[in-house]
Design a protein around this motif. Structure first.
Motif, PDB file in Angstrom:
ATOM      1  N   PHE A  23      32.973  39.266  43.179  1.00 46.28           N
ATOM      2  CA  PHE A  23      34.180  38.509  42.867  1.00 46.28           C
ATOM      3  C   PHE A  23      34.093  37.068  43.380  1.00 46.28           C
ATOM      4  CE2 PHE A  23      37.312  42.324  42.570  1.00 46.28           C
ATOM      5  CZ  PHE A  23      36.844  42.604  41.296  1.00 46.28           C
ATOM      6  N   THR A  24      33.277  36.849  44.387  1.00 49.85           N
ATOM      7  CA  THR A  24      33.152  35.518  44.987  1.00 49.85           C
ATOM      8  C   THR A  24      32.820  34.457  43.946  1.00 49.85           C
ATOM      9  OG1 THR A  24      32.453  36.492  47.075  1.00 49.85           O
ATOM     10  CG2 THR A  24      31.932  34.184  46.754  1.00 49.85           C
ATOM     11  N   LYS A  25      32.010  34.820  42.958  1.00 52.62           N
ATOM     12  CA  LYS A  25      31.617  33.828  41.946  1.00 52.62           C
ATOM     13  C   LYS A  25      32.823  33.311  41.163  1.00 52.62           C
ATOM     14  CE  LYS A  25      30.493  36.987  38.193  1.00 52.62           C
ATOM     15  NZ  LYS A  25      29.478  37.561  37.346  1.00 52.62           N
ATOM     16  N   TYR A  26      33.845  34.148  41.026  1.00 53.86           N
ATOM     17  CA  TYR A  26      35.047  33.733  40.308  1.00 53.86           C
ATOM     18  C   TYR A  26      35.862  32.723  41.121  1.00 53.86           C
ATOM     19  CZ  TYR A  26      34.287  37.472  36.946  1.00 53.86           C
ATOM     20  OH  TYR A  26      33.764  38.277  35.977  1.00 53.86           O
ATOM     21  N   PHE A  27      35.743  32.817  42.413  1.00 61.23           N
ATOM     22  CA  PHE A  27      36.592  32.006  43.284  1.00 61.23           C
ATOM     23  C   PHE A  27      35.908  30.730  43.782  1.00 61.23           C
ATOM     24  CE2 PHE A  27      38.497  36.175  43.294  1.00 61.23           C
ATOM     25  CZ  PHE A  27      39.844  35.887  43.221  1.00 61.23           C
ATOM     26  N   THR A  28      34.686  30.440  43.312  1.00 57.21           N
ATOM     27  CA  THR A  28      33.977  29.246  43.780  1.00 57.21           C
ATOM     28  C   THR A  28      34.719  27.960  43.437  1.00 57.21           C
ATOM     29  OG1 THR A  28      32.592  29.252  41.807  1.00 57.21           O
ATOM     30  CG2 THR A  28      31.665  30.272  43.799  1.00 57.21           C
ATOM     31  N   GLU A  29      35.499  27.978  42.349  1.00 55.19           N
ATOM     32  CA  GLU A  29      36.242  26.758  41.992  1.00 55.19           C
ATOM     33  C   GLU A  29      37.288  26.400  43.044  1.00 55.19           C
ATOM     34  OE1 GLU A  29      39.392  28.113  38.667  1.00 55.19           O
ATOM     35  OE2 GLU A  29      37.336  28.746  38.299  1.00 55.19           O
ATOM     36  N   LYS A 106      48.393  28.444  41.882  1.00 56.82           N
ATOM     37  CA  LYS A 106      48.256  28.477  40.417  1.00 56.82           C
ATOM     38  C   LYS A 106      46.804  28.716  40.010  1.00 56.82           C
ATOM     39  CE  LYS A 106      52.273  25.748  39.169  1.00 56.82           C
ATOM     40  NZ  LYS A 106      52.808  24.497  38.667  1.00 56.82           N
ATOM     41  N   GLN A 107      45.888  28.123  40.761  1.00 54.61           N
ATOM     42  CA  GLN A 107      44.474  28.314  40.445  1.00 54.61           C
ATOM     43  C   GLN A 107      44.059  29.770  40.717  1.00 54.61           C
ATOM     44  OE1 GLN A 107      42.387  24.894  41.599  1.00 54.61           O
ATOM     45  NE2 GLN A 107      40.470  25.519  40.672  1.00 54.61           N
ATOM     46  N   GLU A 113      43.870  36.263  36.508  1.00 54.23           N
ATOM     47  CA  GLU A 113      44.072  36.588  35.091  1.00 54.23           C
ATOM     48  C   GLU A 113      42.735  36.834  34.402  1.00 54.23           C
ATOM     49  OE1 GLU A 113      46.179  37.445  31.725  1.00 54.23           O
ATOM     50  OE2 GLU A 113      47.078  36.957  33.657  1.00 54.23           O
ATOM     51  N   ARG A 114      41.741  35.989  34.684  1.00 48.18           N
ATOM     52  CA  ARG A 114      40.409  36.181  34.105  1.00 48.18           C
ATOM     53  C   ARG A 114      39.792  37.497  34.585  1.00 48.18           C
ATOM     54  NH1 ARG A 114      39.777  30.621  35.307  1.00 48.18           N
ATOM     55  NH2 ARG A 114      38.273  31.047  36.951  1.00 48.18           N
ATOM     56  N   LEU A 115      39.943  37.776  35.877  1.00 44.90           N
ATOM     57  CA  LEU A 115      39.413  39.037  36.421  1.00 44.90           C
ATOM     58  C   LEU A 115      40.083  40.241  35.767  1.00 44.90           C
ATOM     59  CD1 LEU A 115      39.082  38.250  40.225  1.00 44.90           C
ATOM     60  CD2 LEU A 115      37.253  39.032  38.713  1.00 44.90           C
ATOM     61  N   MET A 119      38.297  43.291  33.834  1.00 45.69           N
ATOM     62  CA  MET A 119      38.474  44.683  34.261  1.00 45.69           C
ATOM     63  C   MET A 119      39.022  45.523  33.115  1.00 45.69           C
ATOM     64  SD  MET A 119      37.435  45.294  37.248  1.00 45.69           S
ATOM     65  CE  MET A 119      36.310  43.990  37.650  1.00 45.69           C
ATOM     66  N   PHE A 120      39.912  44.948  32.341  1.00 48.16           N
ATOM     67  CA  PHE A 120      40.510  45.646  31.198  1.00 48.16           C
ATOM     68  C   PHE A 120      39.423  46.086  30.220  1.00 48.16           C
ATOM     69  CE2 PHE A 120      42.563  45.708  26.996  1.00 48.16           C
ATOM     70  CZ  PHE A 120      43.567  46.642  27.246  1.00 48.16           C
ATOM     71  N   SER A 121      38.385  45.271  30.087  1.00 48.99           N
ATOM     72  CA  SER A 121      37.318  45.594  29.133  1.00 48.99           C
ATOM     73  C   SER A 121      36.351  46.645  29.679  1.00 48.99           C
ATOM     74  CB  SER A 121      36.545  44.328  28.748  1.00 48.99           C
ATOM     75  OG  SER A 121      35.808  43.846  29.854  1.00 48.99           O
ATOM     76  N   VAL A 122      36.412  46.935  30.976  1.00 49.38           N
ATOM     77  CA  VAL A 122      35.472  47.864  31.596  1.00 49.38           C
ATOM     78  C   VAL A 122      36.107  49.213  31.921  1.00 49.38           C
ATOM     79  CG1 VAL A 122      34.027  48.233  33.642  1.00 49.38           C
ATOM     80  CG2 VAL A 122      34.111  45.985  32.597  1.00 49.38           C
TER      81      VAL A 122
END
Length: 143
Positions: A23-29, A106-107, A113-115, A119-122
């Motif tokens: 999950f860390t890769k999602y939060f790098t921003e 907000k970020q 939301e992306r996560l 997850m919904f697709s898996v």
């Protein structure tokens, strides 16, 4: 605890740790905000409720009120949080998100939301329910 059950718990813990790393890769921003781990954890509290007191934060994070005050001082200087006096107890302040804290929140919402979409697709609905139930039980145990 029997050995098989112990191994299952250890496997689950390692999988949670691996998932956390992934999950860390999602939060790098969020790195652009240049926050310490403790500052991030404190700001995440505001996802649970809008206002906090220093005492409530200290209790929730299991750290001293002095440590909370030091972190809050930096966050306040950087406009992540703001304090307002409690009109019923002027020695106490309510802490809420400031402009940068709201932008940070907000970020995080956008990342979550992306996560959720991934997850919904898996996972199937029944799998998500079972995972959520299991995590809730673990959280309750460790509270």
């Amino acid at each position: 605890m029997n050995e098989t059950r112990k191994q299952q718990v250890l496997t689950m813990y390692r999988q949670i740790d691996e998932l956390d790393l992934l999950f860390t890769k999602y939060f790098t921003e969020l790195n652009e905000f240049e926050l310490s781990y403790q500052q991030e954890q404190m700001l995440l509290l505001f996802k649970r409720q809008e206002t906090w007191t220093t005492t409530e934060i200290a209790t929730k994070m299991s750290i001293s009120k002095s440590a909370v005050s030091q972190v809050l001082k930096v966050l306040e200087q950087r406009d992540f949080v703001m304090r307002e006096k409690n009109p019923e107890n002027l020695r106490e302040s309510f802490i809420r998100l400031g402009p940068n804290g709201l932008a940070y929140s907000k970020q995080i919402d956008a990342i979550e939301e992306r996560l959720a979409e991934e997850m919904f697709s898996v996972l199937e609905d029944d799998e998500m329910k079972m995972i959520n139930r299991s995590l809730a039980l673990m959280i309750q145990k460790f509270k």
